[in-house]
Design an enzyme around this catalytic site. Sequence first.
Site, PDB file in Angstrom:
ATOM      1  N   ASN A  14       0.835  -1.214   0.000  1.00  0.00           N
ATOM      2  CA  ASN A  14       0.000   0.000   0.000  1.00  0.00           C
ATOM      3  C   ASN A  14       0.864   1.256   0.000  1.00  0.00           C
ATOM      4  OD1 ASN A  14      -3.077  -0.441   0.151  1.00  0.00           O
ATOM      5  ND2 ASN A  14      -2.246  -2.033   1.491  1.00  0.00           N
ATOM      6  N   ILE A  94      -3.394   2.178  17.980  1.00  0.00           N
ATOM      7  CA  ILE A  94      -2.957   3.573  18.003  1.00  0.00           C
ATOM      8  C   ILE A  94      -3.227   4.178  19.381  1.00  0.00           C
ATOM      9  CG2 ILE A  94      -3.286   5.854  16.915  1.00  0.00           C
ATOM     10  CD1 ILE A  94      -1.996   3.707  15.121  1.00  0.00           C
ATOM     11  N   ASN A 108      -6.963   4.980   7.795  1.00  0.00           N
ATOM     12  CA  ASN A 108      -6.539   3.573   7.832  1.00  0.00           C
ATOM     13  C   ASN A 108      -7.144   2.842   6.643  1.00  0.00           C
ATOM     14  OD1 ASN A 108      -5.538   1.078   9.042  1.00  0.00           O
ATOM     15  ND2 ASN A 108      -7.664   0.626   9.550  1.00  0.00           N
ATOM     16  N   HIS A 110      -8.482  -0.800   5.557  1.00  0.00           N
ATOM     17  CA  HIS A 110      -8.865  -2.097   6.130  1.00  0.00           C
ATOM     18  C   HIS A 110      -9.341  -3.004   4.995  1.00  0.00           C
ATOM     19  CE1 HIS A 110     -10.073  -4.980   9.134  1.00  0.00           C
ATOM     20  NE2 HIS A 110     -11.167  -5.164   8.413  1.00  0.00           N
ATOM     21  N   ASP A 151     -11.566   0.166  13.959  1.00  0.00           N
ATOM     22  CA  ASP A 151     -12.236   0.206  12.650  1.00  0.00           C
ATOM     23  C   ASP A 151     -13.628   0.845  12.711  1.00  0.00           C
ATOM     24  OD1 ASP A 151     -10.003  -1.200  11.606  1.00  0.00           O
ATOM     25  OD2 ASP A 151     -10.923  -3.123  12.080  1.00  0.00           O
TER      26      ASP A 151
HETATM   27  C1  GAR Z   1      -3.233  -4.780   3.843  1.00  0.00           C
HETATM   28  O1  GAR Z   1      -4.055  -5.777   3.299  1.00  0.00           O
HETATM   29  C2  GAR Z   1      -4.022  -3.892   4.777  1.00  0.00           C
HETATM   30  O2  GAR Z   1      -5.323  -3.658   4.326  1.00  0.00           O
HETATM   31  C3  GAR Z   1      -4.018  -4.712   6.028  1.00  0.00           C
HETATM   32  O3  GAR Z   1      -2.694  -5.208   6.116  1.00  0.00           O
HETATM   33  C4  GAR Z   1      -2.191  -5.400   4.782  1.00  0.00           C
HETATM   34  C5  GAR Z   1      -0.836  -4.720   4.662  1.00  0.00           C
HETATM   35  O4  GAR Z   1      -0.237  -5.008   3.429  1.00  0.00           O
HETATM   36  N1  GAR Z   1      -4.383  -3.928   7.168  1.00  0.00           N
HETATM   37  C6  GAR Z   1      -5.132  -4.399   8.167  1.00  0.00           C
HETATM   38  O5  GAR Z   1      -5.517  -5.550   8.246  1.00  0.00           O
HETATM   39  C7  GAR Z   1      -5.483  -3.374   9.251  1.00  0.00           C
HETATM   40  N2  GAR Z   1      -6.502  -3.868  10.117  1.00  0.00           N
HETATM   41  P1  GAR Z   1       0.956  -4.117   2.849  1.00  0.00           P
HETATM   42  O6  GAR Z   1       2.017  -4.012   3.948  1.00  0.00           O
HETATM   43  O7  GAR Z   1       1.459  -4.878   1.672  1.00  0.00           O
HETATM   44  O8  GAR Z   1       0.407  -2.758   2.472  1.00  0.00           O
END
Ligand code: GAR
Length: 208
Positions: A14, A94, A108, A110, A151
Site C-alpha cells: 500500500n 494507536i 486507515n 482495512h 475500525d
Molecule cells: C493490507 O491488506 C491492509 O489492508 C491490512 O494489512 C495489509 C498490509 O499489506 N491492514 C489491516 O488488516 C489493518 N486492520 P501491505 O504491507 O502490503 O500494504
Amino acid sequence: MLKLAVLVSGGGTNLQAIMDAIAGGTVTNAEIVTVISNNADAYALERAEKNGIDAVCISPKMYESRDEFNRALLQQLNSYQPDLVVLAGFLVVIPEMMIEEYRNRIINIHPSLIPSFCGKGYYGLKVHEGVLARGVKVTGATVHFVDEGTDTGPIILQKAVEVQQGDTPEVLQRRVMEQAEWLILPKAIDLIANSRVSVVDGHVRIEE
Ligand code: GAR
C-alpha cells in the site's frame, strides 16, 4: 502540499501504491515526509529508502513499557509535523493521545467492507480467512478516519471485490489489494490533499 506520514508493519504494497500514485500524478498536492514501522524487518522500510524517504523503526521491543513506546512513536511523528497520518498495514493499536492530537487526520486502510470482518482480531490474512469461512460472495476494502474504536471511524471510501470459488485467503488478499486497496487508499489521500473531504456529524462528505 499535504505532508504525509505513512505507518507500516509489513510488506508495504500500500505504501508502494501511494508512492507510485504520487510519482504518476494521480495523487496531487501530497508528499510523504516519513515512513515509520514498528517492525525492523518490514520490507516497507526498504521501499521507502529506495525512494529517498526518511524511514525509521520504532518497535515496542525498544522500550520498557507500552507507554514509553507510545510516547516515542508520537514524538517521532510530531518531529515531522505531518498533516495526515496514513496507516498502511500498521498493525499496532494507536495510542489515544495520538488519536486526540490528530483527530480526523489519521486514515486507515482495512481489507474488508466495514462493518463486516473488522474490529478486534481482524487484520491481515485473518480478515480473508473470516470472509471465506462465512462464505460471503462480495468483500472489498475500506478507507476510514481513525477514532478511539477499532475500525469504527467515519468511512471515506469503499470498494467491493468478488469472492471466487476456490479462493484461498492468500489469493483473495491479493485480489482485494489489486482491485481495491491500491486504488482507494491513494484516491482518499488525493481527495484529502485537495480539500474535498469533510466530516459532518460523524459522516464523511466528499465534494464532487
Ligand atoms: C493490507 O491488506 C491492509 O489492508 C491490512 O494489512 C495489509 C498490509 O499489506 N491492514 C489491516 O488488516 C489493518 N486492520 P501491505 O504491507 O502490503 O500494504
